[in-house]
Design a protein around this motif. Structure first.
Motif, mmCIF file in Angstrom:
data_model
loop_
_atom_site.group_PDB
_atom_site.id
_atom_site.type_symbol
_atom_site.label_atom_id
_atom_site.label_comp_id
_atom_site.label_asym_id
_atom_site.label_seq_id
_atom_site.Cartn_x
_atom_site.Cartn_y
_atom_site.Cartn_z
ATOM 1 N N TRP A 39 51.681 30.500 26.587
ATOM 2 C CA TRP A 39 50.728 31.418 27.202
ATOM 3 C C TRP A 39 50.558 32.603 26.261
ATOM 4 C CZ3 TRP A 39 47.545 30.912 31.201
ATOM 5 C CH2 TRP A 39 47.795 29.919 32.151
ATOM 6 N N LYS A 60 43.763 32.014 32.939
ATOM 7 C CA LYS A 60 43.792 32.847 34.134
ATOM 8 C C LYS A 60 42.466 33.579 34.252
ATOM 9 C CE LYS A 60 48.757 33.187 34.324
ATOM 10 N NZ LYS A 60 49.951 34.031 34.234
ATOM 11 N N GLU A 61 41.918 33.500 35.471
ATOM 12 C CA GLU A 61 40.645 34.134 35.759
ATOM 13 C C GLU A 61 40.797 34.875 37.081
ATOM 14 O OE1 GLU A 61 36.508 32.328 34.692
ATOM 15 O OE2 GLU A 61 37.087 31.578 36.663
ATOM 16 N N ASP A 62 40.580 36.169 37.054
ATOM 17 C CA ASP A 62 40.760 37.009 38.245
ATOM 18 C C ASP A 62 42.159 36.833 38.838
ATOM 19 O OD1 ASP A 62 38.119 37.994 38.058
ATOM 20 O OD2 ASP A 62 37.368 36.229 39.135
ATOM 21 N N GLY A 63 43.154 36.691 37.965
ATOM 22 C CA GLY A 63 44.539 36.572 38.395
ATOM 23 C C GLY A 63 44.948 35.187 38.862
ATOM 24 N N LEU A 64 44.013 34.252 38.896
ATOM 25 C CA LEU A 64 44.309 32.899 39.349
ATOM 26 C C LEU A 64 44.402 31.944 38.167
ATOM 27 C CD1 LEU A 64 41.837 32.663 42.371
ATOM 28 C CD2 LEU A 64 44.298 33.106 42.451
ATOM 29 N N GLU A 65 45.411 31.060 38.192
ATOM 30 C CA GLU A 65 45.547 30.059 37.139
ATOM 31 C C GLU A 65 44.597 28.900 37.420
ATOM 32 O OE1 GLU A 65 48.878 26.943 35.639
ATOM 33 O OE2 GLU A 65 49.563 29.022 35.867
ATOM 34 N N LYS A 66 43.834 28.533 36.405
ATOM 35 C CA LYS A 66 42.889 27.421 36.492
ATOM 36 C C LYS A 66 43.096 26.535 35.279
ATOM 37 C CE LYS A 66 39.455 30.180 38.916
ATOM 38 N NZ LYS A 66 38.043 30.592 38.973
ATOM 39 N N THR A 82 41.494 37.051 27.657
ATOM 40 C CA THR A 82 41.675 35.813 28.417
ATOM 41 C C THR A 82 43.051 35.224 28.124
ATOM 42 O OG1 THR A 82 39.308 35.315 28.315
ATOM 43 C CG2 THR A 82 40.785 33.491 28.861
ATOM 44 N N GLU A 83 43.914 35.206 29.130
ATOM 45 C CA GLU A 83 45.239 34.592 28.975
ATOM 46 C C GLU A 83 45.072 33.084 29.112
ATOM 47 O OE1 GLU A 83 49.823 35.126 30.627
ATOM 48 O OE2 GLU A 83 48.178 36.132 31.666
#
Length: 103
Positions: A39, A60-66, A82-83
């Motif tokens: 990561w 991670k997008e808006d704190g959510l893993e996708k 962008t993580e």
């Protein structure tokens, strides 16, 4: 002038790379891997192109893993901040364009 046969490239370790170009501080590198990366957040933008194989890209997008499954020819663009982490499915060859010295 150089011709690079990307599908024939294999590094001596996962995420080993062949430096292709450095254009005013923006590098283009060909990576070979069969193991996940880590990561990370780049300190600039990154263009990630799957040249051979399949990669599951987690981000991670808006704190959510996708995640998204990237196949040969697919491109992932990571904007600043962008993580993300790449997990190849078997062997993969990836072209990465990013700011020199990025993680």
């Amino acid at each position: 002038m150089e011709i690079i046969r990307a599908k024939q490239f294999k590094a001596d370790r996962s995420w080993g790379a062949k430096d292709i170009a450095n254009m005013n501080g923006v590098t283009t590198r060909l990576h070979w891997t069969k193991e996940p990366y880590k990561w990370h957040v780049n300190d600039g933008e990154e263009v990630f192109v799957v040249l051979d194989g399949t990669v599951e890209m987690f981000f991670k997008e808006d704190g959510l893993e996708k995640s998204a499954l990237l196949n040969t020819g697919d491109i992932f663009f990571a904007s600043v901040g962008t993580e993300h982490v790449a997990h190849p499915v078997g062997e993969a060859r990836i072209l990465v364009v990013e700011k020199e010295g990025s993680v």
